[in-house]
Write a protein that holds these residues in place. Structure first.
Motif, PDB file in Angstrom:
ATOM      1  N   THR A  51       6.762 -40.704  -1.674  1.00 42.97           N
ATOM      2  CA  THR A  51       5.683 -39.778  -2.017  1.00 42.97           C
ATOM      3  C   THR A  51       4.620 -39.760  -0.924  1.00 42.97           C
ATOM      4  O   THR A  51       4.127 -38.697  -0.548  1.00 42.97           O
ATOM      5  N   ALA A  78       6.027 -37.908   2.134  1.00 37.19           N
ATOM      6  CA  ALA A  78       6.086 -36.472   1.852  1.00 37.19           C
ATOM      7  C   ALA A  78       4.689 -35.855   1.891  1.00 37.19           C
ATOM      8  O   ALA A  78       4.503 -34.763   2.440  1.00 37.19           O
ATOM      9  N   SER A  79       3.695 -36.541   1.349  1.00 38.41           N
ATOM     10  CA  SER A  79       2.320 -36.024   1.366  1.00 38.41           C
ATOM     11  C   SER A  79       1.805 -35.906   2.788  1.00 38.41           C
ATOM     12  O   SER A  79       1.157 -34.913   3.146  1.00 38.41           O
ATOM     13  N   LEU A 133       3.625 -35.525   5.516  1.00 36.15           N
ATOM     14  CA  LEU A 133       4.341 -34.436   6.179  1.00 36.15           C
ATOM     15  C   LEU A 133       3.826 -33.064   5.737  1.00 36.15           C
ATOM     16  O   LEU A 133       3.650 -32.157   6.559  1.00 36.15           O
ATOM     17  N   VAL A 134       3.576 -32.902   4.443  1.00 41.09           N
ATOM     18  CA  VAL A 134       3.052 -31.625   3.945  1.00 41.09           C
ATOM     19  C   VAL A 134       1.667 -31.366   4.527  1.00 41.09           C
ATOM     20  O   VAL A 134       1.350 -30.249   4.955  1.00 41.09           O
ATOM     21  N   GLY A 135       0.813 -32.396   4.578  1.00 43.12           N
ATOM     22  CA  GLY A 135      -0.527 -32.243   5.152  1.00 43.12           C
ATOM     23  C   GLY A 135      -0.477 -31.863   6.619  1.00 43.12           C
ATOM     24  O   GLY A 135      -1.185 -30.954   7.065  1.00 43.12           O
ATOM     25  N   CYS A 136       0.373 -32.547   7.382  1.00 43.71           N
ATOM     26  CA  CYS A 136       0.511 -32.217   8.812  1.00 43.71           C
ATOM     27  C   CYS A 136       1.075 -30.810   8.987  1.00 43.71           C
ATOM     28  O   CYS A 136       0.625 -30.062   9.865  1.00 43.71           O
ATOM     29  N   GLY A 137       2.039 -30.444   8.162  1.00 46.21           N
ATOM     30  CA  GLY A 137       2.605 -29.100   8.242  1.00 46.21           C
ATOM     31  C   GLY A 137       1.567 -28.034   7.936  1.00 46.21           C
ATOM     32  O   GLY A 137       1.532 -26.982   8.592  1.00 46.21           O
ATOM     33  N   ALA A 138       0.718 -28.294   6.948  1.00 44.02           N
ATOM     34  CA  ALA A 138      -0.335 -27.335   6.614  1.00 44.02           C
ATOM     35  C   ALA A 138      -1.317 -27.181   7.761  1.00 44.02           C
ATOM     36  O   ALA A 138      -1.734 -26.065   8.108  1.00 44.02           O
TER      37      ALA A 138
END
Length: 162
Positions: free
Chosen positions: A89, A92-93, A95-100
């Motif tokens: 988790t 994943a958080s 990675l999602v933050g960096c992607g955003a």
């Protein structure tokens, strides 16, 4: 207090926690063997066991640094699953933050040139250049990218109601 004395003290405290009826059934030899087992168990548990008292108003605190083999993962298989889920988790958080962040920066990069190259308003038939009152001479006016006309600094990109 030396380590041996501390181990004996801890073993005595553990024995005192036993119910009185059970304590009464133990003879001297059993108590010595139990003390020895408790001190050996504590000694063999960690390679490094440092406990430091920290003076603090109201009784004090202590800090502990332990280093040894991880035996908790073998004791409780559910804790291993929970740990893996928590790590997954977290990853994943991140990675999602960096992607955003990357996505928003790319979007801004794509949109920003078109924003900066367009005039602020449509220069239709009702458009009038604005006088910039705080530019008092030709040099200040032209350095700021405006035009000097009739002893006034004129900005052709903005509406006078700006």
């Amino acid at each position: 207090m030396r380590q041996t004395e501390q181990n004996i003290y801890i073993a005595k405290r553990i024995l005192e926690q036993l119910p009185p009826d059970m304590r009464a059934t133990l003879d001297t030899h059993q108590i010595l063997v139990l003390q020895q087992a408790l001190t050996n168990y504590r000694r063999s548990r960690h390679i490094i066991d440092i406990r430091l008292p920290i003076p603090f108003p109201g009784g004090g605190l202590y800090g502990v640094f332990l280093l040894g083999r991880n035996q908790r993962a073998r004791e409780n298989p559910q804790s291993k699953t929970k740990g893996m889920l928590a790590r997954a988790t977290l990853v994943a958080s991140i990675l999602v933050g960096c992607g955003a962040i990357v996505g928003l920066s790319q979007l801004y990069r794509l949109v920003s040139p078109s924003i900066h190259n367009q005039p602020v308003i449509d220069q239709g038939p009702n458009f009038h250049p604005a006088e910039i009152p705080f530019k008092r001479n030709r040099q200040e006016c032209e350095v700021s990218g405006r035009q000097w006309k009739n002893n006034q600094c004129i900005d052709d990109e903005h509406d006078p109601i700006f």
